[in-house]
Design an enzyme around this catalytic site. Structure first.
Site, PDB file in Angstrom:
ATOM      1  N   ASP A 413       0.871  -1.165   0.000  1.00  0.00           N
ATOM      2  CA  ASP A 413       0.000   0.000   0.000  1.00  0.00           C
ATOM      3  C   ASP A 413       0.915   1.223   0.000  1.00  0.00           C
ATOM      4  O   ASP A 413       1.879   1.271   0.758  1.00  0.00           O
ATOM      5  CB  ASP A 413      -0.881  -0.004   1.252  1.00  0.00           C
ATOM      6  CG  ASP A 413      -1.805   1.185   1.309  1.00  0.00           C
ATOM      7  OD1 ASP A 413      -2.620   1.340   0.402  1.00  0.00           O
ATOM      8  OD2 ASP A 413      -1.680   1.969   2.271  1.00  0.00           O
ATOM      9  N   THR A 415       0.554   4.789   0.577  1.00  0.00           N
ATOM     10  CA  THR A 415       0.566   5.838   1.593  1.00  0.00           C
ATOM     11  C   THR A 415       0.864   5.271   2.976  1.00  0.00           C
ATOM     12  O   THR A 415       0.189   4.368   3.453  1.00  0.00           O
ATOM     13  CB  THR A 415      -0.791   6.567   1.615  1.00  0.00           C
ATOM     14  OG1 THR A 415      -1.080   7.041   0.299  1.00  0.00           O
ATOM     15  CG2 THR A 415      -0.740   7.740   2.574  1.00  0.00           C
ATOM     16  N   GLY A 567      -5.061   4.518  -3.912  1.00  0.00           N
ATOM     17  CA  GLY A 567      -6.263   5.181  -4.394  1.00  0.00           C
ATOM     18  C   GLY A 567      -5.953   6.474  -5.113  1.00  0.00           C
ATOM     19  O   GLY A 567      -6.861   7.139  -5.629  1.00  0.00           O
ATOM     20  N   LYS A 594      -9.531  -3.379  -3.225  1.00  0.00           N
ATOM     21  CA  LYS A 594      -8.128  -3.726  -2.997  1.00  0.00           C
ATOM     22  C   LYS A 594      -7.908  -5.231  -3.010  1.00  0.00           C
ATOM     23  O   LYS A 594      -6.929  -5.726  -3.574  1.00  0.00           O
ATOM     24  CB  LYS A 594      -7.638  -3.117  -1.678  1.00  0.00           C
ATOM     25  CG  LYS A 594      -7.435  -1.610  -1.735  1.00  0.00           C
ATOM     26  CD  LYS A 594      -6.776  -1.083  -0.473  1.00  0.00           C
ATOM     27  CE  LYS A 594      -6.460   0.406  -0.603  1.00  0.00           C
ATOM     28  NZ  LYS A 594      -5.757   0.934   0.579  1.00  0.00           N
ATOM     29  N   ASP A 617      -7.259  -1.811   4.210  1.00  0.00           N
ATOM     30  CA  ASP A 617      -6.342  -2.850   3.736  1.00  0.00           C
ATOM     31  C   ASP A 617      -6.708  -4.227   4.272  1.00  0.00           C
ATOM     32  O   ASP A 617      -6.174  -5.237   3.814  1.00  0.00           O
ATOM     33  CB  ASP A 617      -4.901  -2.530   4.156  1.00  0.00           C
ATOM     34  CG  ASP A 617      -4.394  -1.242   3.535  1.00  0.00           C
ATOM     35  OD1 ASP A 617      -4.785  -0.957   2.392  1.00  0.00           O
ATOM     36  OD2 ASP A 617      -3.615  -0.528   4.194  1.00  0.00           O
TER      37      ASP A 617
END
Length: 742
Positions: A413, A415, A567, A594, A617
């Site tokens: 992921d 960020t 995103g 996701k 997540d």
């Protein structure tokens, strides 16, 4: 996690086979019999029974359970150590008065009336003191109709014992009392070494438990302090943490400034500065300053208690390799019996049924004992768990830990994982005569109720310009798109590219150019829409972590593809991916999608690892073959993962893969040492080389078996030397160096 098939399978295995073995329960009862106080013994038996029942039910208290577990291993170690030394001492007269040894070694000892009884009497004592424990440990195996290691050992020493006693009644039969006592001595030595190794390898939880202080200084309403047990602290209590003292529970600093040593929890070597509103973790050590901390978690809710639960779950869970070793041990029992029967029949046919035949059978049974095989995997698992914990990796699922060595692709992921996760406004563009201050004022008003990092960045930018945001009403968070609120009676939206798609808004050329340039610089673009019209855009910078470059390179060196999930807009995502050298990019992905991206890679036949830190997540972490949560992330993400990285450091993903490969290699080596020894020695014990004068006695067989156990134990300990640093990559700071196990 219910939809994670390998999790469910693993939990089922633990539910059925969880807890300590029947062997351990029998050993515990042996310890209890040696206690001085009968009442205490009865209480210990009841407590131990409850402990095992809790294991089997899958719902016991982890902290207390570990205390019993660790104490039990220490007690076993002392018991076998004592029995080994006492039995060895009692074996000396048997060895000295053995006619065979006197002949072979060329010495003699004085005989006296009754000296012929030294061998049988001392051998009986050694058997009763040092051999009977193995018989008692074999009883549960026979009751459960699951014969194994203890059954084989018991069979060997019982046959030797009965045969030797028979030689006293029938003097024509040659006795081998010295073989019996040395066999028992070596078995006790091997078991002592095993218990010592397991106790040392399982010491991680003991060390964690020692971090928590026994007492705390609670501040009363009058401002005075009172010393209370940590167990009496409640959420909301204010405590004083003096310089050099341990923080008694998780909490938030209300007053004071200090540096806190968190190395024992996070692995971070540098003390962390703490000031008001900063969180502190129970068990960490305060530096030179004094802190007043408001407690927000106690007991089983603390970070340390959670870590202890995870470490213990990992130590108790069974891996695929362990299951293979258990099956091998079961088959070895039947192989041993078959080999013993064939050996007895063959020697009887070739010669006659006499002491030599029984000696061959006994030797085969001794050689076949899967002592080393039973130790091969648990030792590696325990050391692996300890080593991982000391390097900031908490393993919740052993099977996933083994699978990490075979990962084809790891998805990050973006960020907060590959990037710092702290945005700042680095550029603004407006249209229709709206100035930058007005745009920031509207955006800050809409974002006033949001805790998202972009919202904080916009509010901080407004504060830096001295802008007071007006009140907003009817705030609404739009999942995966942005936020909406009314400011001064006007409907205002703030969000990313997905917001524009949702509103079907046209993008003016000036803002489109601004967004393209921002994307080239790996900036995130956030748009401001008022009354359905796009009036401004903000460029948000999220700094790429320095270690992210090294992580991607290191994973490529290991032959693993790297993917990124975000995103953010495709321009932003691809700019970051190009900068880092990432292979696959999934951009503009809604939270609900996701896990779909993970499935896409799995459908290509890839074994996929997912690294994330947020609630969004969690489905992807569960879907992945190996879910890896950043420990600083949300509780939901952590509970959905197989592995938790205590530090927010993606470099630990590389260490995880390297440790998985090293641990599996040790497991394979140990199985080869344990089973390979049997394959080599059983034919020798059966006497296939007897025509050229090579025969293994029971004592030599026991020695070889114990040497195999020692080799397996030493080989497992060598896992502690595995290099988890990334020396091939320059600039690895001291804080990123791997820590040894214990």
């Amino acid at each position: 996690m219910d939809d994670h098939s390998h999790h469910d399978h693993h939990d089922t295995e633990n539910g059925e086979g969880g807890g300590d073995s029947a062997e351990s329960r029998t050993e515990q009862s042996m310890l209890e019999e040696e206690a001085e106080d009968a009442d205490e013994v009865e209480a210990e038996i009841e407590e131990q029974h409850d402990h095992h029942a809790g294991h089997e039910a899958g719902g016991r208290d982890h902290g207390e359970g570990h205390g019993d577990h660790g104490g039990m291993h220490a007690g076993h170690e002392q018991m076998f150590r004592r029995r080994f030394f006492v039995s060895t001492l009692l074996s000396i007269p048997v060895l000295l008065y053995s006619e065979f040894l006197q002949t072979q070694l060329g010495f003699s000892v004085p005989a006296f009336p009754g000296s012929e009884w030294i061998n049988p009497v001392f051998a009986v004592v050694v058997f009763a003191y040092g051999g009977v424990p193995f018989l008692r440990m074999a009883a549960p195996e026979l009751r459960d109709r699951a014969p194994g290691m203890m059954t084989l050992i018991s069979m060997a020493i019982t046959v030797a014992f009965v045969y030797s006693l028979a030689s006293v009644v029938f003097p024509t039969t040659s006795a081998f009392f010295w073989e019996l006592v040395t066999l028992i001595d070596i078995m006790l030595l091997g078991h002592w070494i095993e218990m010592r190794s397991v106790r040392r390898a399982s010491s991680a939880l003991d060390e964690l438990a020692k971090l928590m202080p026994d007492t705390a200084e609670r501040i009363t309403e009058s401002g005075d302090t009172e010393e209370v047990p940590v167990s009496e602290l409640s959420e909301g209590d204010l405590v004083l943490v003096r310089p050099g003292a341990s923080v008694p529970a998780d909490g938030v600093v209300e007053e004071g400034d200090s540096d806190v040593n968190e190395a024992m929890i996070t692995g971070e070597s540098k003390p962390v500065s703490k000031e008001p509103d900063d969180e502190v973790i129970g068990g960490t050590v305060n530096g030179d300053g004094s802190l007043r901390v408001r407690i927000d978690a106690t007991g089983e809710e603390t970070t340390l208690a959670g870590i202890m639960r995870l470490v213990e779950e990992a130590q108790e869970s069974e891996s695929k390799t362990q299951a293979l070793a258990d099956r091998a041990a079961g088959w070895l029992f039947y192989v041993a019996l078959g080999a013993a029967v064939v050996t007895g029949i063959a020697w009887t046919v070739a010669t006659t049924f006499d002491a030599a035949v029984i000696e061959r059978v006994v030797t085969v049974l001794v050689i076949a004992c899967p002592h080393a095989l039973g130790l091969a995997i648990p030792l590696v698992v325990a050391i692996n768990t300890s080593l991982a914990a000391r390097n900031g990796m908490l393993i919740r699922d052993r099977i996933a830990m083994e699978d990490a060595r075979n990962l084809d692709t790891i998805i990050f992921d973006k960020t907060g994982t590959l990037t710092e996760g702290e945005h700042g406004v680095v550029g603004t563009a407006t249209v229709d005569g709206v100035d930058e201050d007005e745009a920031l004022e509207l955006a800050a008003a809409v974002e006033s109720d949001s805790e998202h990092m972009i919202a904080r960045a916009i509010r901080e930018a407004a504060d830096e310009r001295g802008i007071d945001a007006p009140d907003a009403t009817d705030f609404e968070a739009m999942k995966g798109r942005g936020v909406r609120a009314f400011v001064g009676g006007q409907e205002v939206y703030v969000g990313g590219p997905n917001l524009l798609d949702h509103l079907d808004s046209d993008v003016p050329d000036e803002l489109r150019t601004f967004a393209d340039e921002a994307g080239e610089n790996a900036h995130t673009v956030v748009y401001l829409v008022r009354e359905g019209k796009l009036i401004a855009a903000f460029a948000m910078a999220d700094v790429i972590r320095e270690e992210s470059y090294r992580v991607v390179d290191a994973l490529h060196d290991l032959g693993i593809e790297v993917a990124m999930l975000t995103g953010d807009s495709r321009d932003v995502a691809e700019a970051v991916a190009d900068e880092l050298g990432i292979d696959t990019v999934f951009a503009e992905v809604l939270p609900d999608d996701k896990d779909v991206k993970v499935q896409e890679l799995q459908d290509q036949g890839k074994l996929v690892g997912m690294v994330g830190d947020g609630v969004n997540d969690a489905p992807a972490l569960t879907r992945a073959d190996v879910g890896i949560a950043i420990g600083s992330g949300t509780d939901v993400a952590v509970q959905s993962a197989d592995v938790i990285l205590v530090q927010n450091n993606p470099m630990d993903v590389v260490r995880l893969v390297k440790l998985s490969k090293a641990s599996y290699r040790k497991m394979q080596e140990n199985i080869v040492w344990a089973a390979g020894y049997n394959v080599f020695a059983i034919p020798l014990a059966a006497g296939v080389l007897a025509p050229i004068g090579i025969l293994l006695s029971p004592a030599i067989g026991a020695l070889l078996m114990s040497l195999s156990t020692v080799i397996v134990a030493i080989n497992a300990q060598l896992l502690r030397r595995v290099d988890l640093s990334v020396p091939s990559l320059p600039g690895v700071s001291a804080g990123e160096q791997a820590r040894p196990a214990d």
